[in-house]
Design a protein around this motif. Structure first.
Motif, mmCIF file in Angstrom:
data_model
loop_
_atom_site.group_PDB
_atom_site.id
_atom_site.type_symbol
_atom_site.label_atom_id
_atom_site.label_comp_id
_atom_site.label_asym_id
_atom_site.label_seq_id
_atom_site.Cartn_x
_atom_site.Cartn_y
_atom_site.Cartn_z
ATOM 1 N N THR A 7 0.834 -1.200 0.000
ATOM 2 C CA THR A 7 0.000 0.000 0.000
ATOM 3 C C THR A 7 0.869 1.252 0.000
ATOM 4 O O THR A 7 2.061 1.210 0.316
ATOM 5 C CB THR A 7 -0.924 0.029 1.226
ATOM 6 N N ASN A 61 -11.870 -4.334 -0.966
ATOM 7 C CA ASN A 61 -12.662 -3.917 -2.128
ATOM 8 C C ASN A 61 -11.992 -2.751 -2.867
ATOM 9 O O ASN A 61 -11.999 -2.703 -4.106
ATOM 10 C CB ASN A 61 -14.070 -3.522 -1.689
ATOM 11 N N LYS A 62 -11.416 -1.821 -2.118
ATOM 12 C CA LYS A 62 -10.728 -0.694 -2.754
ATOM 13 C C LYS A 62 -9.496 -1.167 -3.523
ATOM 14 O O LYS A 62 -9.217 -0.691 -4.627
ATOM 15 C CB LYS A 62 -10.321 0.333 -1.692
ATOM 16 N N GLN A 63 -8.765 -2.106 -2.949
ATOM 17 C CA GLN A 63 -7.578 -2.629 -3.623
ATOM 18 C C GLN A 63 -7.944 -3.432 -4.873
ATOM 19 O O GLN A 63 -7.234 -3.394 -5.876
ATOM 20 C CB GLN A 63 -6.754 -3.487 -2.653
ATOM 21 N N ASP A 110 -13.547 -3.583 3.504
ATOM 22 C CA ASP A 110 -13.642 -2.295 2.827
ATOM 23 C C ASP A 110 -12.322 -1.984 2.107
ATOM 24 O O ASP A 110 -12.309 -1.558 0.951
ATOM 25 C CB ASP A 110 -13.972 -1.198 3.844
ATOM 26 N N GLN A 111 -11.203 -2.219 2.794
ATOM 27 C CA GLN A 111 -9.884 -2.008 2.191
ATOM 28 C C GLN A 111 -9.651 -2.966 1.023
ATOM 29 O O GLN A 111 -9.112 -2.573 -0.019
ATOM 30 C CB GLN A 111 -8.794 -2.200 3.246
ATOM 31 N N ALA A 160 -1.397 -2.857 -5.877
ATOM 32 C CA ALA A 160 -2.720 -3.323 -5.465
ATOM 33 C C ALA A 160 -2.893 -4.811 -5.765
ATOM 34 O O ALA A 160 -3.505 -5.543 -4.971
ATOM 35 C CB ALA A 160 -3.801 -2.501 -6.161
ATOM 36 N N GLN A 182 -10.458 -2.805 -6.803
ATOM 37 C CA GLN A 182 -10.776 -1.806 -7.834
ATOM 38 C C GLN A 182 -9.493 -1.235 -8.446
ATOM 39 O O GLN A 182 -9.399 -1.047 -9.658
ATOM 40 C CB GLN A 182 -11.625 -0.683 -7.234
ATOM 41 N N LEU A 183 -8.476 -0.962 -7.594
ATOM 42 C CA LEU A 183 -7.204 -0.448 -8.108
ATOM 43 C C LEU A 183 -6.506 -1.484 -8.980
ATOM 44 O O LEU A 183 -5.900 -1.165 -10.009
ATOM 45 C CB LEU A 183 -6.292 -0.044 -6.948
#
Length: 412
Positions: A69, A206-208, A203-204, A219, A210-211
Motif C-alpha cells: 500500500t 474492495n478498494k484494492q 472495505d480495504q 494493489a 478496484q485499483l
C-alpha cells in the motif's frame, strides 16, 4: 501491533534561511525542480505581457508507492515553521500487505518509509537531515477475539455509551463501518478508537480490488495477500482498540522522539509501546469493570430469516425486505416482550409475524420467553472483551524485514 508511524524530517539547517518577514525559506530553491506530483499555488496571475505567473507555491499530500500500500507524503518547504517532510504510513501494510496483525517493532517500518522516500525523491532526500527525524505519533493496536462479527458489533454498540473522567465520547461516529471514537484526534496526548476489524478489512480489500483492475501492480500484490484463506479466517471476530500515542506524552515520560534514539530505546524497552497503550486505556477499562453485556446471536438469526424469506423479482434480483422486517420484529420482541409488541403492532400483524418466525424454526414458547431469557443472557464485559497480549499474532508469524535492509541499502 504498531499500526502507524507519523514522522517529520527537517531540511538540513545549512540550507535554510529566514526572510525579512520572519518566514523560513530554503536557499536557491525552486519547488518545481523536485519532481513532485502535487505542486500548486495560492497566487496565479497574468503579467503585463499576458503570460501566466505564479507565487506562493505549495505541496499537497501525495501517496508514494511501496511494495504494497502507499505512504502519505507532504513537503512543507516554507512558512512560519522550519521546513520539513511529513511521512505517515502503516508499517504493517507497507511491509506485509495487511494490518490484521503485525509487529510492535518500529525499526523495520521506519526504514521502509525512509527507503521509499529516498528511492522516489533522491534530490529532496539529499536535502534532509535524516538523523534529526522526529516521531510525532505512533498508533498502537491490540485486539480482543470475540465469537463472531455480530458480537463485535454488539460490543461496539455497548462501548458507545461508555465514558469516564478523561475519556469522553466523540461526536465523530462511523456506525456503518463499526467504528467508535473517544475524545478528539487533536488531543495532544492520545487519540483512541475501537472498531471491528473485519468490516475495515473488507472495505480495504474492495478498494484494492478496484485499483488492481486498472493494472496497479502494488494493489495486485495486496489483493493476493488479503485473499489468503488463513488471513480471512483470522480477521473474523476481531475487536480492535487503537490508540494514537502523540510525541507530547512521550516527552512527558522521557521517551525519546528522535527516530534513531527511539529505535535504540525500544531495543532496551521492547514492551514500551504496549505499556503506553495500557496507560492510555486504563481508565476506559476501569469504567467497564462490573458491567455486563447481552450475548446475542443476531447474525445467525438474520441469516436464517434471509435464507427462508428472500424473494426473487422477475428481473432476477434477490430481495430481503420481509426478512429484514421479521428480524426487526424479533429484535423488538427480545427488547420489549410479547405484551408491548401486541399493542405496538396490533393483534393481526403481531400474530402474522409470530407465525412466520415459528415457520422459520423458532418455537412459540421460545418467542414468548425471549424477553425474559435475554435479560439473563449476559456476560461480564471484561471477560468477553479480553485483551490477551500473548495471542495477538498467529503461531506462524515471521517478523517482517524492510526491503531496504534486505538489499543492504543505507537510508540514514
Amino acid at each position: 501491533m504498531l499500526d502507524k508511524i507519523v514522522m517529520y524530517i527537517p531540511v538540513d539547517a545549512s540550507l535554510v534561511d529566514i526572510d525579512g518577514e520572519g518566514r523560513y525559506c530554503i536557499f536557491g530553491f525552486d519547488l518545481l525542480d523536485l519532481d513532485l506530483k502535487k505542486v500548486g499555488s495560492w497566487d496565479v496571475y497574468k503579467d503585463e505581457e499576458g503570460n501566466t505567473q505564479h507565487r506562493v507555491l505549495n505541496h499537497g499530500y501525495e501517496r508514494l508507492p511501496t511494495s504494497f500500500t502507499s505512504m502519505a507524503f507532504k513537503f512543507y518547504h516554507e512558512g512560519k515553521t522550519f521546513p520539513y517532510v511529513e511521512l505517515k504510513a502503516s508499517p504493517a501494510k507497507i511491509l506485509q500487505g495487511h494490518n490484521v496483525y503485525g509487529t510492535d517493532w518500529i525499526e523495520q517500518g521506519a526504514m521502509e518509509m525512509l527507503g521509499y522516500l529516498a528511492e522516489s525523491h533522491p534530490t529532496l532526500y539529499g536535502m534532509l537531515a535524516i538523523g534529526e527525524t522526529e516521531v510525532k505519533q505512533l498508533d498502537a493496536t491490540y485486539s480482543a477475539r470475540l465469537k463472531d462479527d455480530d458480537q463485535v458489533s454488539q460490543a461496539i454498540d455497548f462501548l458507545r455509551n461508555v465514558s469516564s473522567r478523561h475519556i469522553r465520547k466523540s461526536t465523530s461516529e462511523v456506525i456503518h463501518k463499526n467504528t467508535h471514537y473517544y475524545g478528539s484526534e487533536r488531543s495532544k496526548r492520545f487519540a483512541r478508537k475501537v472498531y471491528g476489524k473485519a468490516c475495515e478489512f473488507h472495505d480495504q480489500l474492495n478498494k484494492q480490488i478496484q485499483l488492481a483492475k486498472f493494472n496497479d501492480k502494488c494493489a495486485e500484490r495486496v489483493v493476493k495477500v488479503m485473499l489468503d484463506p488463513e488471513l480471512q479466517a483470522h480477521v473474523k471476530g476481531l475487536l480492535r482498540f487503537e490508540t494514537g500515542i502523540k510525541a507530547y506524552v512521550m516527552k512527558e515520560l522521557n521517551i525519546p522522539t528522535n527516530l534513531f534514539q527511539l529505535i535504540r530505546y525500544q531495543r532496551l524497552n521492547p514492551n514500551f509501546l504496549r505499556d503506553l497503550w495500557i496507560k492510555a486505556n486504563a481508565e476506559l477499562f476501569k469504567a467497564l469493570e462490573g458491567t455486563a453485556m447481552k450475548a446475542l446471536d443476531h447474525d445467525a438469526i438474520f441469516k436464517n430469516l434471509s435464507n427462508i424469506f428472500q424473494t426473487v423479482t422477475p428481473t432476477g434480483q434477490v430481495r430481503f425486505t420481509k426478512a429484514r422486517n421479521l428480524f426487526n420484529f424479533y429484535c423488538a420482541l427480545e427488547t420489549h416482550g410479547v405484551d408491548i409488541m401486541k399493542k405496538r403492532y396490533g393483534r393481526s400483524q403481531f400474530f402474522s409475524n409470530m407465525a412466520d418466525l415459528i415457520s422459520a424454526g423458532y418455537s412459540k414458547a421460545y418467542l414468548q420467553n425471549l424477553h425474559i431469557d435475554s435479560k439473563n443472557n449476559v456476560i461480564p464485559f471484561l471477560k468477553l472483551v479480553e485483551i490477551n497480549f500473548d495471542e495477538q499474532l498467529p503461531p506462524n508469524f515471521i517478523e517482517p524485514i524492510s526491503t531496504f535492509n534486505k538489499r543492504e541499502l543505507r537510508v540514514a
